[in-house]
Design a protein around this motif. Structure first.
Motif, PDB file in Angstrom:
ATOM      1  N   ARG A  69       0.802  -1.231   0.000  1.00  0.00           N
ATOM      2  CA  ARG A  69       0.000   0.000   0.000  1.00  0.00           C
ATOM      3  C   ARG A  69       0.834   1.279   0.000  1.00  0.00           C
ATOM      4  O   ARG A  69       0.290   2.370  -0.105  1.00  0.00           O
ATOM      5  N   SER A  70       2.142   1.151   0.083  1.00  0.00           N
ATOM      6  CA  SER A  70       2.994   2.332   0.133  1.00  0.00           C
ATOM      7  C   SER A  70       3.445   2.746  -1.259  1.00  0.00           C
ATOM      8  O   SER A  70       3.777   1.908  -2.088  1.00  0.00           O
ATOM      9  N   ARG A  71       3.477   4.039  -1.481  1.00  0.00           N
ATOM     10  CA  ARG A  71       4.024   4.579  -2.722  1.00  0.00           C
ATOM     11  C   ARG A  71       5.517   4.840  -2.590  1.00  0.00           C
ATOM     12  O   ARG A  71       6.202   5.054  -3.582  1.00  0.00           O
ATOM     13  N   CYS A  72       6.017   4.874  -1.356  1.00  0.00           N
ATOM     14  CA  CYS A  72       7.437   5.154  -1.127  1.00  0.00           C
ATOM     15  C   CYS A  72       7.977   4.209  -0.059  1.00  0.00           C
ATOM     16  O   CYS A  72       7.898   4.483   1.135  1.00  0.00           O
ATOM     17  N   PHE A  73       8.484   3.072  -0.499  1.00  0.00           N
ATOM     18  CA  PHE A  73       9.130   2.085   0.370  1.00  0.00           C
ATOM     19  C   PHE A  73      10.513   1.894  -0.235  1.00  0.00           C
ATOM     20  O   PHE A  73      10.650   1.364  -1.330  1.00  0.00           O
ATOM     21  N   MET A  74      11.527   2.364   0.464  1.00  0.00           N
ATOM     22  CA  MET A  74      12.889   2.338  -0.067  1.00  0.00           C
ATOM     23  C   MET A  74      13.778   1.427   0.767  1.00  0.00           C
ATOM     24  O   MET A  74      13.563   1.288   1.974  1.00  0.00           O
ATOM     25  N   VAL A  75      14.773   0.850   0.106  1.00  0.00           N
ATOM     26  CA  VAL A  75      15.770   0.046   0.808  1.00  0.00           C
ATOM     27  C   VAL A  75      17.155   0.639   0.573  1.00  0.00           C
ATOM     28  O   VAL A  75      17.421   1.245  -0.468  1.00  0.00           O
ATOM     29  N   ALA A  76      18.002   0.456   1.577  1.00  0.00           N
ATOM     30  CA  ALA A  76      19.415   0.820   1.466  1.00  0.00           C
ATOM     31  C   ALA A  76      20.202  -0.475   1.313  1.00  0.00           C
ATOM     32  O   ALA A  76      19.970  -1.439   2.054  1.00  0.00           O
ATOM     33  N   GLU A  77      21.103  -0.483   0.348  1.00  0.00           N
ATOM     34  CA  GLU A  77      21.925  -1.663   0.088  1.00  0.00           C
ATOM     35  C   GLU A  77      23.399  -1.325   0.252  1.00  0.00           C
ATOM     36  O   GLU A  77      23.836  -0.241  -0.126  1.00  0.00           O
ATOM     37  N   ASP A  78      24.123  -2.279   0.782  1.00  0.00           N
ATOM     38  CA  ASP A  78      25.578  -2.221   0.815  1.00  0.00           C
ATOM     39  C   ASP A  78      26.040  -3.423   0.004  1.00  0.00           C
ATOM     40  O   ASP A  78      25.907  -4.564   0.461  1.00  0.00           O
ATOM     41  N   SER A 120      16.956  10.268   0.037  1.00  0.00           N
ATOM     42  CA  SER A 120      16.111   9.724  -1.039  1.00  0.00           C
ATOM     43  C   SER A 120      14.638  10.013  -0.787  1.00  0.00           C
ATOM     44  O   SER A 120      13.896  10.336  -1.722  1.00  0.00           O
ATOM     45  N   ALA A 121      14.211   9.915   0.466  1.00  0.00           N
ATOM     46  CA  ALA A 121      12.819  10.225   0.807  1.00  0.00           C
ATOM     47  C   ALA A 121      12.526  11.706   0.562  1.00  0.00           C
ATOM     48  O   ALA A 121      11.450  12.060   0.055  1.00  0.00           O
ATOM     49  N   GLU A 122      13.464  12.562   0.894  1.00  0.00           N
ATOM     50  CA  GLU A 122      13.290  14.004   0.673  1.00  0.00           C
ATOM     51  C   GLU A 122      13.194  14.302  -0.825  1.00  0.00           C
ATOM     52  O   GLU A 122      12.347  15.081  -1.261  1.00  0.00           O
ATOM     53  N   ALA A 123      14.045  13.663  -1.615  1.00  0.00           N
ATOM     54  CA  ALA A 123      13.994  13.857  -3.071  1.00  0.00           C
ATOM     55  C   ALA A 123      12.661  13.353  -3.630  1.00  0.00           C
ATOM     56  O   ALA A 123      12.047  14.008  -4.477  1.00  0.00           O
ATOM     57  N   TRP A 124      12.210  12.198  -3.147  1.00  0.00           N
ATOM     58  CA  TRP A 124      10.923  11.667  -3.577  1.00  0.00           C
ATOM     59  C   TRP A 124       9.808  12.649  -3.211  1.00  0.00           C
ATOM     60  O   TRP A 124       8.920  12.926  -4.014  1.00  0.00           O
TER      61      TRP A 124
END
Length: 178
Positions: A69-78, A120-124
């Motif tokens: 249900r989220s339009r903005c679900f981000m992951v950080a990868e290393d 990234s959330a701020e840019a989105w």
């Protein structure tokens, strides 16, 4: 190097494996003062006698349902390893964003993963024409509070009993510029 991208369905299971805990040496104490014609609230940073593990407030949430249900679900990868995630919702009937989840795996707290997720959330949010983003923080989550203040987020208020066990949320907001 930490990279951030939109989460895929395969990432959800990886996010669920991240232990919902962090460590802190400081907490923010709420102080109330009541007088004739005056009521004030202050938050004072207090050092703990030793580092304390703290459970993040959203452990056990259904991340798959959030992802759906989220339009903005981000992951950080290393490399190819998911080391953190962030979920941001535009608030209904508003042009504000609300971060409901921000978690980084133990051992990656100083990797800038949380910083990259917030960037990234701020840019989105800017692309979506949001005017601000609000992040509720546990009063015990000094690492997050310090990061938010470094990024220019300002304390806008608090909500009593926002998190489980009656814990208050300190509400930090950032005004987004176009």
């Amino acid at each position: 190097m930490i990279e951030v991208r939109s989460a895929t369905v395969a990432d959800v299971a990886l996010c669920e494996r991240i232990e919902p805990t962090y460590r802190t040496r400081h907490v923010w104490k709420v102080e109330h003062q009541v007088g004739e014609g005056l009521f004030s609230v202050a938050f004072r940073r207090a050092r703990l006698p030793q580092e304390m593990p703290v459970e993040a407030p959203h452990g056990g949430d259904d991340l798959f349902a959030l992802w759906q249900r989220s339009r903005c679900f981000m992951v950080a990868e290393d490399g190819h390893m998911v080391v953190g995630y962030l979920v941001l919702y535009p608030r209904q009937e508003s042009d504000e964003g609300w971060v409901s989840h921000l978690l980084v795996a133990a051992g990656f707290e100083r990797s800038r993963a949380a910083t990259r997720l917030l960037e990234s959330a701020e840019a989105w949010g800017r692309r979506q024409r949001l005017t601000s983003i609000t992040v509720p923080a546990q009063s015990r989550n000094d690492p997050l509070i310090q990061l938010l203040m470094q990024r220019g987020y300002a304390l806008r208020g608090f909500m009593e009993a926002y998190f489980g066990h009656g814990e208050a949320a300190l509400l930090f907001s950032l005004t987004l510029q176009a």
